[in-house]
Design an enzyme around this catalytic site. Structure first.
Site, short mmCIF file in Angstrom:
data_model
loop_
_atom_site.label_atom_id
_atom_site.label_comp_id
_atom_site.label_asym_id
_atom_site.label_seq_id
_atom_site.Cartn_x
_atom_site.Cartn_y
_atom_site.Cartn_z
N HIS A 1 0.83 -1.20 0.00
CA HIS A 1 0.00 0.00 0.00
C HIS A 1 0.86 1.26 0.00
O HIS A 1 0.38 2.33 -0.38
CB HIS A 1 -0.92 0.03 1.23
N ASP B 1 -4.67 -6.49 -7.59
CA ASP B 1 -4.92 -5.71 -6.38
C ASP B 1 -5.17 -4.27 -6.82
O ASP B 1 -4.97 -3.91 -8.00
CB ASP B 1 -3.72 -5.81 -5.43
#
Length: 397
Positions: A234, A305
């Site tokens: 992230h 993702d």
């Protein structure tokens, strides 16, 4: 009263609530679309590309302009699904109404997806009226490594609750091995069931079977294995070259062999065995998608993702990332529009991919094969069949 007893009581209460919802449904009807809801005719290519796109959005009802825009894109095929995040969720009744409005008269059925793993990753939170679900690590510990009927019953309750809301795709289970306990995004958050592949496969299989029983699809994540990483994708692009272990593929292999692989989520990780070039993540590498396809077979959907995680967004625009991901052999992409309100993001991504097809960067027949996979998966949501054995005409090369 102990924390465990309190959580158990809360879960029992919410299970009863969800049982009522499951048996009788919410007494709501989809709202009439506002007058500014416009349907624009798309080309066949645009509609096929649209099915490859899952988008995040702002808003909690069709009275929000951004939701109306997203609804229009679902109806005309610009996008094929949405992902619900915390910003979209206020209460069970509100989520049910929102989902009903978004899916009303949409063909094919759009993916209404959520990350509802449990523990640190559950978008449907207790403070908003939903049950608390334990993390994967806690779940495995409390059920003796997912042994016995109690584990299956708990996941059945989770799945029925999601279905009562109209959610048809849960981005789980996490099948990463808990190799690095200090891993900031997996081990540290308790998102892995175990460091043993057999336990991860058993628990993951229970999670998936419970969802399949009520016609909800799932996604194995994060290929080729995020459990050994030292960094969080992230925030940065992790290089797992020196820490990744071949055993991390075992849960993907075992669950695929037992027809538990509706989707595989491709991770933003760098490793020479899965990266087409130094610094290229597996999520954008044909080397990785070929291996995932070899493991999972031709009907499994490969999905990235979120392309707006910093591992990717710090390097390229989301449109560039979407093109690279599809060109690498992924069937679908996720773009969360996290932290901003960008209701036209799906339309821009659609047009960017279409241009890449028209220029020859992405083969048109590859888009069609992905479209066939997605349509077959969506058909299972409505006819209640087990995972399809129909194989698209040719594999993505």
């Amino acid at each position: 009263m102990s924390t465990k007893t309190r959580d158990s009581n809360l879960l029992s209460i919410m299970c009863a609530v969800f049982a009522v919802l499951w048996a009788g449904g919410f007494a709501f009807q989809p709202a009439r679309m506002p007058s500014d809801h416009v349907t624009k005719a798309l080309t066949d290519l645009e509609r096929q590309v649209g099915q490859t796109i899952v988008i995040g959005f702002n808003g909690q009802s069709v009275h929000d302009a951004s939701v109306r825009t997203i609804s229009d894109q679902l109806h005309n095929g610009t996008i094929g699904g949405v992902i619900l995040l915390g910003r979209n969720i206020q209460s069970p009744a509100q989520v049910h109404q929102l989902v009903g409005d978004l899916t009303n008269h949409v063909d094919p059925t759009p993916f209404i997806s959520v990350d509802q793993e449990g523990g640190a990753v559950q978008r449907l939170q207790p403070r908003k009226g939903f049950p608390r679900w334990p993390s994967a690590a806690e779940f495995a510990e409390n059920t003796g490594g997912c042994a016995g009927s109690n584990a299956q019953e708990q996941y059945a309750t989770l799945a029925r609750g999601l279905r009562a809301l109209g959610i048809n795709l849960n981005f789980g289970p996490v099948v990463d091995l808990n190799i690095n306990l200090d891993n900031p995004i997996i081990g540290h958050l308790g998102r892995s069931y175990s460091d043993k592949s057999e336990t991860v496969s058993r628990c993951g299989g229970m999670f998936i079977s419970a969802h399949h029983a009520v016609n909800i699809l799932t996604s194995l994540k994060h290929f080729p294995g995020h459990g050994s990483s030292k960094q969080d994708s992230h925030t940065v692009l992790p290089d797992i070259t020196d820490v990744w272990q071949p055993e991390e593929l075992v849960p993907f292999q075992q669950l695929a062999q037992t027809r538990h692989a509706d989707m595989i989520m491709m991770a933003h990780l760098v490793h020479p065995d899965f990266s087409d070039a130094p610094g290229t993540p597996a999520s954008m590498s044909r080397k990785a998608t070929r291996q995932a396809r070899a493991i999972a077979g031709q009907t499994t959907i490969l999905i990235t993702d979120d392309l707006e995680m910093d591992a990717i967004s710090s390097r390229m625009t989301v449109e560039q990332a979407a093109i690279a991901a599809i060109a690498a052999g992924n069937d679908m992409i996720i773009a969360s529009s996290y932290g901003r309100n960008d209701p036209n993001l799906g339309r821009r991504i659609n047009q960017a991919i279409v241009r890449a097809v028209m220029s020859g960067r992405i083969p048109k027949d590859q888009i069609h094969r992905s479209y066939e996979r997605i349509r077959a998966a969506k058909a299972r949501l409505t006819n209640g069949s087990t995972p399809s054995s129909v194989t698209p005409s040719e594999p993505n090369a």
